[in-house]
Write a protein that holds these residues in place. Structure first.
Motif, PDB file in Angstrom:
ATOM      1  N   CYS A   1       4.833  -7.744   8.049  1.00  0.00           N
ATOM      2  CA  CYS A   1       4.628  -6.417   7.484  1.00  0.00           C
ATOM      3  C   CYS A   1       5.925  -5.619   7.550  1.00  0.00           C
ATOM      4  O   CYS A   1       6.714  -5.773   8.492  1.00  0.00           O
ATOM      5  CB  CYS A   1       3.527  -5.689   8.258  1.00  0.00           C
TER       6      CYS A   1
ATOM      7  N   CYS B   1       0.107   4.832   3.056  1.00  0.00           N
ATOM      8  CA  CYS B   1      -0.636   3.998   4.018  1.00  0.00           C
ATOM      9  C   CYS B   1      -1.173   4.770   5.206  1.00  0.00           C
ATOM     10  O   CYS B   1      -2.005   4.246   5.955  1.00  0.00           O
ATOM     11  CB  CYS B   1       0.246   2.868   4.511  1.00  0.00           C
TER      12      CYS B   1
ATOM     13  N   VAL C   1       2.827  -7.972   3.747  1.00  0.00           N
ATOM     14  CA  VAL C   1       2.276  -6.669   3.385  1.00  0.00           C
ATOM     15  C   VAL C   1       3.343  -5.597   3.585  1.00  0.00           C
ATOM     16  O   VAL C   1       3.959  -5.510   4.648  1.00  0.00           O
ATOM     17  CB  VAL C   1       1.034  -6.333   4.228  1.00  0.00           C
ATOM     18  N   TYR C   2       3.554  -4.794   2.561  1.00  0.00           N
ATOM     19  CA  TYR C   2       4.434  -3.638   2.639  1.00  0.00           C
ATOM     20  C   TYR C   2       3.560  -2.388   2.698  1.00  0.00           C
ATOM     21  O   TYR C   2       2.488  -2.348   2.087  1.00  0.00           O
ATOM     22  CB  TYR C   2       5.336  -3.535   1.409  1.00  0.00           C
ATOM     23  N   CYS C   3       4.024  -1.380   3.402  1.00  0.00           N
ATOM     24  CA  CYS C   3       3.277  -0.127   3.419  1.00  0.00           C
ATOM     25  C   CYS C   3       4.255   1.025   3.558  1.00  0.00           C
ATOM     26  O   CYS C   3       5.228   0.950   4.311  1.00  0.00           O
ATOM     27  CB  CYS C   3       2.248  -0.107   4.542  1.00  0.00           C
ATOM     28  N   CYS C   4       4.007   2.075   2.801  1.00  0.00           N
ATOM     29  CA  CYS C   4       4.891   3.229   2.850  1.00  0.00           C
ATOM     30  C   CYS C   4       4.080   4.506   2.847  1.00  0.00           C
ATOM     31  O   CYS C   4       2.929   4.535   2.396  1.00  0.00           O
ATOM     32  CB  CYS C   4       5.884   3.213   1.676  1.00  0.00           C
ATOM     33  N   ASP C   5       4.697   5.550   3.371  1.00  0.00           N
ATOM     34  CA  ASP C   5       4.049   6.853   3.386  1.00  0.00           C
ATOM     35  C   ASP C   5       5.120   7.928   3.320  1.00  0.00           C
ATOM     36  O   ASP C   5       6.275   7.715   3.727  1.00  0.00           O
ATOM     37  CB  ASP C   5       3.201   7.033   4.652  1.00  0.00           C
TER      38      ASP C   5
ATOM     39  N   ALA D   1       6.952  -1.575   7.141  1.00  0.00           N
ATOM     40  CA  ALA D   1       6.550  -0.180   6.941  1.00  0.00           C
ATOM     41  C   ALA D   1       7.788   0.677   6.735  1.00  0.00           C
ATOM     42  O   ALA D   1       8.779   0.536   7.460  1.00  0.00           O
ATOM     43  CB  ALA D   1       5.753   0.314   8.145  1.00  0.00           C
TER      44      ALA D   1
ATOM     45  N   GLU E   1       0.854  -1.184   0.000  1.00  0.00           N
ATOM     46  CA  GLU E   1       0.000   0.000   0.000  1.00  0.00           C
ATOM     47  C   GLU E   1       0.891   1.235   0.000  1.00  0.00           C
ATOM     48  O   GLU E   1       1.750   1.410   0.863  1.00  0.00           O
ATOM     49  CB  GLU E   1      -0.931   0.072   1.204  1.00  0.00           C
TER      50      GLU E   1
ATOM     51  N   GLY F   1      -2.228   3.191   8.852  1.00  0.00           N
ATOM     52  CA  GLY F   1      -2.480   1.752   8.763  1.00  0.00           C
ATOM     53  C   GLY F   1      -3.926   1.339   8.687  1.00  0.00           C
ATOM     54  O   GLY F   1      -4.252   0.177   8.958  1.00  0.00           O
TER      55      GLY F   1
ATOM     56  N   THR G   1      -5.716   0.672   6.235  1.00  0.00           N
ATOM     57  CA  THR G   1      -5.903  -0.399   5.260  1.00  0.00           C
ATOM     58  C   THR G   1      -5.052  -1.608   5.626  1.00  0.00           C
ATOM     59  O   THR G   1      -5.505  -2.753   5.548  1.00  0.00           O
ATOM     60  CB  THR G   1      -5.521   0.088   3.850  1.00  0.00           C
ATOM     61  N   VAL G   2      -3.827  -1.361   6.032  1.00  0.00           N
ATOM     62  CA  VAL G   2      -2.867  -2.438   6.297  1.00  0.00           C
ATOM     63  C   VAL G   2      -3.326  -3.368   7.412  1.00  0.00           C
ATOM     64  O   VAL G   2      -3.290  -4.603   7.267  1.00  0.00           O
ATOM     65  CB  VAL G   2      -1.487  -1.846   6.638  1.00  0.00           C
TER      66      VAL G   2
END
Length: 374
Positions: free
Chosen positions: A229, A185, A205-209, A231, A182, A188, A190-191
């Motif tokens: 995960c 993100c 799951v990867y997530c970045c912002d 982040a 995502e 979080g 959604t994550v």
């Protein structure tokens, strides 16, 4: 609700089927689906946009909003922390690809098509599940009961990315067989629903912002599991900043109200870079603001940066898309259209007797199984 694909002759089923046939009943529900705009209403919206965009933000301030974008978003999350957005459990209804078994079945279908014809055919999801209203988001958790399924086995990949050799044995989540990223993100919302819904150990799951404050809030959340995960802070527009993931390694990339936050001139390169991370058959999922959404019409004079691009009072920015604009961004990046829908929703504040017309766009685009050599 409109679909730009030629297969959209029939309406897709609407979640809840809340269609407003009698205007006198408008305050009987919190929201109404598939609201058609009259010619007068559309013309009024266009006039409002022309009015609020007549005066542009001065060049010096525009430079400030771009140069210090990270500061404005960090300030946003410092103020609101994790209390601004609700967890997006509704995404599993709108995007069943987030449930691994759904994506696996879709991929198997594509592989079968490819075996028969050597050229995958882009199929419409126009008959998929309907877009749901905000007050229904909280009660859609009954659709989250997915059983653990066997996921497709991934071949090892090695890619030289921004002068850094990333191999399948070195990057976070390298042992996973189903990977979701995502972008944008936030904290979080959604994550964490994804991690809670999909308990298969082979999911990663990867997530970045853009905001380091947001990523810190993700990592300190009690639901964050570093074994499942990863982040990280990432600037979607920085072409020199590499993703910690090899190309052709992701099954799904999610963009929820994030593309609209960046300068329009930088959108194409951002989407093209992301598309390289997808596996053949992988999907890019987007939901974002549509042209003439209530939020666009509410802007005052002096908040417009460029055509259909505005700055909010807190310094964050937002763009309002058309279907064609998004289609061009994705197809130019080499992706094939699966879905491109406009969701026109009438939301109602029954206490204040107010009506609010929302316009969102939802897209699904996939990476071809066979490279386009034409």
């Amino acid at each position: 609700m409109a679909d730009s694909s030629p297969e959209s002759g029939a309406r897709r089923p609407q979640f809840g089927s809340r269609l407003l046939s009698d205007p006198a009943r408008v305050f009987h529900h919190n929201a109404w689906d598939n609201v058609e705009w009259s010619a007068e209403q559309a013309a009024a919206a266009q006039r409002k946009v022309q009015e609020n965009s007549a005066q542009r933000v001065c060049p010096e301030k525009q430079v400030d909003y771009e140069t210090n974008a990270h500061k404005y978003w960090n300030d946003f999350y410092k103020i609101h922390e994790n209390g601004f957005f609700k967890d997006r459990h509704w995404l599993f209804t709108e995007f069943p690809e987030l449930a691994p078994i759904q994506n696996q079945n879709h991929l198997m279908d594509l592989l079968s098509e490819n075996k028969r014809s050597e050229v995958p055919e882009c199929r419409s999801n126009a008959d998929g599940p309907g877009l749901i209203t905000e007050e229904q988001h909280e009660c859609s958790s009954h659709s989250l009961g997915h059983k653990t399924q066997t996921l497709p086995v991934e071949e090892k990949v090695t890619q030289k990315l921004s002068h850094l050799e990333i191999s399948a044995d070195e990057f976070p989540g390298s042992s996973a067989t189903y990977r979701i990223l995502e972008v944008g993100c936030g904290v979080g919302n959604t994550v964490f629903p994804i991690l809670q819904t999909n308990n298969d150990p082979r999911l990663f799951v990867y997530c970045c912002d853009f905001s380091s404050t947001a990523i810190q809030l993700v990592k300190t959340n009690s639901a964050y599991d570093a074994a499942r995960c990863f982040a990280f802070v990432h600037d979607l527009c920085d072409e020199d900043q590499s993703y910690p993931i090899p190309r052709d390694s992701l099954d799904v990339i999610i963009l929820i109200f994030v593309l609209s936050a960046i300068v329009p001139e930088k959108m194409q390169k951002a989407i093209t870079r992301l598309s390289r991370l997808l596996k053949p058959g992988g999907m890019m999922l987007l939901r974002d603001y549509g042209r003439h959404d209530m939020a666009q019409l509410r802007f005052k004079k002096g908040q417009c940066l460029s055509e259909n691009f505005y700055v909010r009072g807190d310094g964050t920015r937002v763009y309002f898309f058309t279907q064609d604009e998004l289609d061009t961004l994705f197809t130019t990046a080499g992706l094939e259209k699966v879905q491109n829908l406009v969701d026109r929703r009438l939301q109602v504040n029954r206490g204040k007797q107010l009506t609010m017309y929302r316009v969102w766009i939802q897209c699904k685009y996939r990476k071809p199984l066979v490279a386009n050599t034409g």
